[in-house]
Design a protein around this motif. Structure first.
Motif, mmCIF file in Angstrom:
data_model
loop_
_atom_site.group_PDB
_atom_site.id
_atom_site.type_symbol
_atom_site.label_atom_id
_atom_site.label_comp_id
_atom_site.label_asym_id
_atom_site.label_seq_id
_atom_site.Cartn_x
_atom_site.Cartn_y
_atom_site.Cartn_z
ATOM 1 N N ASN A 1 2.613 0.554 -9.024
ATOM 2 C CA ASN A 1 2.944 1.106 -7.710
ATOM 3 C C ASN A 1 1.930 2.181 -7.329
ATOM 4 O O ASN A 1 1.755 3.150 -8.072
ATOM 5 N N PRO A 2 1.243 2.055 -6.186
ATOM 6 C CA PRO A 2 0.199 3.014 -5.817
ATOM 7 C C PRO A 2 0.731 4.378 -5.415
ATOM 8 O O PRO A 2 -0.031 5.340 -5.355
ATOM 9 N N GLY B 1 -4.073 1.694 -12.383
ATOM 10 C CA GLY B 1 -2.771 2.267 -12.071
ATOM 11 C C GLY B 1 -2.600 3.675 -12.578
ATOM 12 O O GLY B 1 -3.461 4.240 -13.261
ATOM 13 N N GLY B 2 -1.476 4.251 -12.212
ATOM 14 C CA GLY B 2 -1.135 5.605 -12.622
ATOM 15 C C GLY B 2 -1.738 6.646 -11.699
ATOM 16 O O GLY B 2 -2.377 6.337 -10.682
ATOM 17 N N SER B 3 -1.539 7.902 -12.038
ATOM 18 C CA SER B 3 -2.072 9.008 -11.247
ATOM 19 C C SER B 3 -3.587 8.927 -11.202
ATOM 20 O O SER B 3 -4.264 8.864 -12.233
ATOM 21 N N GLU B 4 -4.133 8.884 -9.971
ATOM 22 C CA GLU B 4 -5.576 8.766 -9.743
ATOM 23 C C GLU B 4 -6.166 7.547 -10.454
ATOM 24 O O GLU B 4 -7.316 7.541 -10.849
ATOM 25 N N ASN C 1 0.818 -1.217 0.000
ATOM 26 C CA ASN C 1 0.000 0.000 0.000
ATOM 27 C C ASN C 1 0.849 1.262 0.000
ATOM 28 O O ASN C 1 0.466 2.274 -0.586
ATOM 29 N N ASN C 2 2.002 1.212 0.669
ATOM 30 C CA ASN C 2 2.875 2.381 0.718
ATOM 31 C C ASN C 2 3.881 2.419 -0.423
ATOM 32 O O ASN C 2 4.695 3.345 -0.507
ATOM 33 N N MET D 1 6.048 3.668 -11.930
ATOM 34 C CA MET D 1 6.615 2.334 -11.701
ATOM 35 C C MET D 1 5.527 1.273 -11.791
ATOM 36 O O MET D 1 4.463 1.405 -11.182
ATOM 37 N N MET D 2 5.822 0.227 -12.546
ATOM 38 C CA MET D 2 4.897 -0.884 -12.714
ATOM 39 C C MET D 2 5.710 -2.170 -12.725
ATOM 40 O O MET D 2 6.905 -2.161 -13.046
#
Length: 582
Positions: free
Chosen positions: A537-538, A494-497, A281-282, A543-544
């Protein structure tokens, strides 16, 4: 790699300006900025014709523009510069009457400020009463604070009560006279916190109440700039930037280069097919599971390098999936029709094994309190345990398939599972509520968005469907292009928002779509076998990670240079650049 077999285990099978300042430095009105939100005023500038507006479209009023710039200078602490702008432009931040009113409020001249308030000329009587109430309330509270209770009573009786508004607050104020010990909490009930300068706080409240033509809203220019940046972000079709990347020097625009499309690392510590992976989560860890009967915890450095932290051995069968605890301090791993292990992330030690006599477990998930876990069972039931391994509940509901996907909403309200090969059940057991997503094709996997508002559903016909589940489930988008003929392929937000959808594919590529438009943005080559699972990546939208039958995990980042493909081998990781993506 496992094939389709309805009678077999889940595996991967288908689930069914300095000079000017110096020249003015001796002026008396510059050396004593007594009014924090505005200085003494010059005569207003009278402008005509083209001088009335600024900007290429002629829609910005010059006087308003200069006034909000002046207010911004004062709010930023540049009182001298604000006063110089007023003098040079001849445009007052506030009229002399308003300036006097503000100073009287800051000085605690309550009677004088009330008299001046009437001279401002507010046409709305209710507005006048509300502003008067705020001033008189402050006067009352200061009298109580100074133990002038008789004067406070007269103010409450003769000035505040006759206004006839906010009777509840009037009762609270009267309580200050009866129970003085309650004064401290009551005096700041409006603001919620004790201000360092209550009179300045009162002025800010009045500023919100009075028309902007009288008192310009605090930090108006900053608000306008933030609105402009938000509009640019919302109209950026490929927005995938971190917030601190915005600049006032140029319009914001993200291109495809802001999508992680370059292989930055290849992780090779699994010795068989990698079936599942998930960032914490982080965003500081990545966990993966494999048909080599192991799970691995990887650590993500601040620079974005991924390194092996713990290899988790203990399962006797392939590990189907993993799940992070809400605080990322623990990890669950689920073997195929076997047991669930709970691991300590820091030490890599197994803390507890969960099993159900006579049956195997096929999925795992955490409740948001971090004190309970949930699992699908081979008898088509769902079981809940506490961390000590005590079975709290077990129910079959409408489950008719053995599926390995299970999701629990972040508020703990909904438990989501496949109940039939074409149906997903959203169950609120506390409220005894059920909602269903009905598909026309067999469901192979699904993924819940971080905000619990959407569900991403993979189907046997090579389509991915996006459902809104806030109210009644509603199909809102479809994504096509990836390949799936025999095996379980997983997708993610994924990604921003979470503006993008990524998916694995049997053609060894990673597919990325724009979530809203459905446009296929990237097909990322590099793997040597089917890509089974992807995770974005949240925390870091750049990053994926992807997991493949080629026994590797690829970490994807931003493409920077176009160089020939090469490998740099280290102990745990192969660093690789694969050039431009196609």
């Amino acid at each position: 790699m496992g094939g389709v077999d309805d009678n077999g285990p889940p595996l991967k099978r288908v689930k069914p300006a300095s000079t000017e300042l110096d020249n003015h430095s001796n002026n008396s009105f510059l050396s004593d900025p007594t009014i924090p939100l505005g200085g003494l005023m010059a005569k207003p500038l009278v402008s005509h014709g083209k001088n009335d507006t600024v900007g290429s479209k002629g829609i910005i009023k010059r006087v308003e523009f200069v006034r909000i710039i002046t207010e911004a200078l004062y709010s930023l602490g540049y009182a001298r510069s604000g006063a110089i702008l007023e003098e040079e432009s001849g445009i007052c931040l506030h009229s002399p009457v308003v300036s006097l009113f503000k100073q009287q409020v800051l000085d605690g001249n309550w009677d004088g400020s009330l008299a001046t308030l009437h001279k401002i000329g507010l046409a709305d009587e209710n507005l006048m009463k509300s502003a008067s109430f705020l001033i008189l309330e402050k006067k009352f509270l200061e009298l109580v604070e100074n133990n002038k209770l008789v004067d406070a009573l007269e103010t409450l009786r003769n000035d505040i009560s006759p206004l006839g508004i906010n009777k509840k607050r009037v009762h609270e104020l009267s309580g200050c006279l009866v129970y003085p010990s309650q004064f401290a909490s009551t005096s700041f009930a409006n603001s919620g916190t004790k201000a360092e300068n209550p009179r300045l706080s009162l002025l800010v409240e009045l500023q919100k109440l009075l028309p902007p033509t009288v008192l310009i809203p605090e930090r108006r220019l900053e608000n306008l700039v933030e609105q402009a940046l938000n509009v640019q972000k919302e109209t950026c079709s490929l927005h995938n930037s971190v917030e601190n990347s915005f600049s006032l020097y140029s319009d914001h625009h993200c291109g495809k280069d802001q999508i992680p499309c370059q292989t930055t690392q290849i992780l090779q510590d699994h010795c068989d097919e990698v079936w599942f992976l998930q960032f914490s989560n982080n965003g500081k860890y990545l966990a993966s599971s494999s048909s080599d009967n192991s799970a691995i915890i990887w650590e993500v450095s601040e620079a974005g390098k991924v390194s092996l932290k713990h290899k988790l051995n203990g399962h006797k069968k392939p590990v189907l999936m993993v799940a992070w605890s809400p605080d990322d301090q623990q990890l669950l791993s689920c073997g195929v029709e076997e047991v669930i292990c709970r691991w300590d992330v820091g030490s890599g030690q197994c803390l507890r094994v969960y099993e159900k006599s006579g049956f195997g477990l096929i999925s795992c998930g955490w409740f948001p309190d971090g004190k309970r876990i949930c699992s699908g069972v081979t008898d088509k039931s769902i079981c809940m345990w506490d961390l000590d391994g005590k079975e709290i509940d077990c129910w079959k509901g409408l489950r008719a398939t053995k599926t390995s996907d299970l999701a629990i909403s972040r508020n703990g309200k909904w438990i989501i599972s496949t109940c039939k090969e074409k149906t997903i059940l959203l169950q609120d057991r506390d409220a005894n509520l059920e909602k269903f997503i009905q598909e026309q094709q067999t469901i192979t996997s699904f993924c819940l968005s971080r905000d619990d508002k959407f569900l991403l559903v993979n189907l046997i016909n090579q389509e991915i469907h996006l459902w809104s589940i806030i109210d009644g489930p509603k199909l809102i988008a479809k994504y096509e292009g990836h390949k799936r003929s025999r095996f379980l392929i997983r997708s993610c937000f994924g990604g921003s928002e979470q503006s993008f959808i990524a998916s694995g594919s049997e053609d060894s590529q990673v597919y990325i779509w724009h979530r809203e438009t459905g446009e296929l943005i990237w097909k990322l080559p590099g793997h040597g076998g089917a890509v089974n699972c992807v995770s974005w990546n949240p925390v870091n939208p750049h990053m994926m990670a992807s997991a493949s039958d080629d026994h590797t995990i690829r970490i994807w980042g931003l493409g920077t240079v176009n160089i020939k493909q090469k490998n740099i081998v280290s102990k745990d990781v192969v660093h690789q650049s694969n050039g431009h993506c196609k």
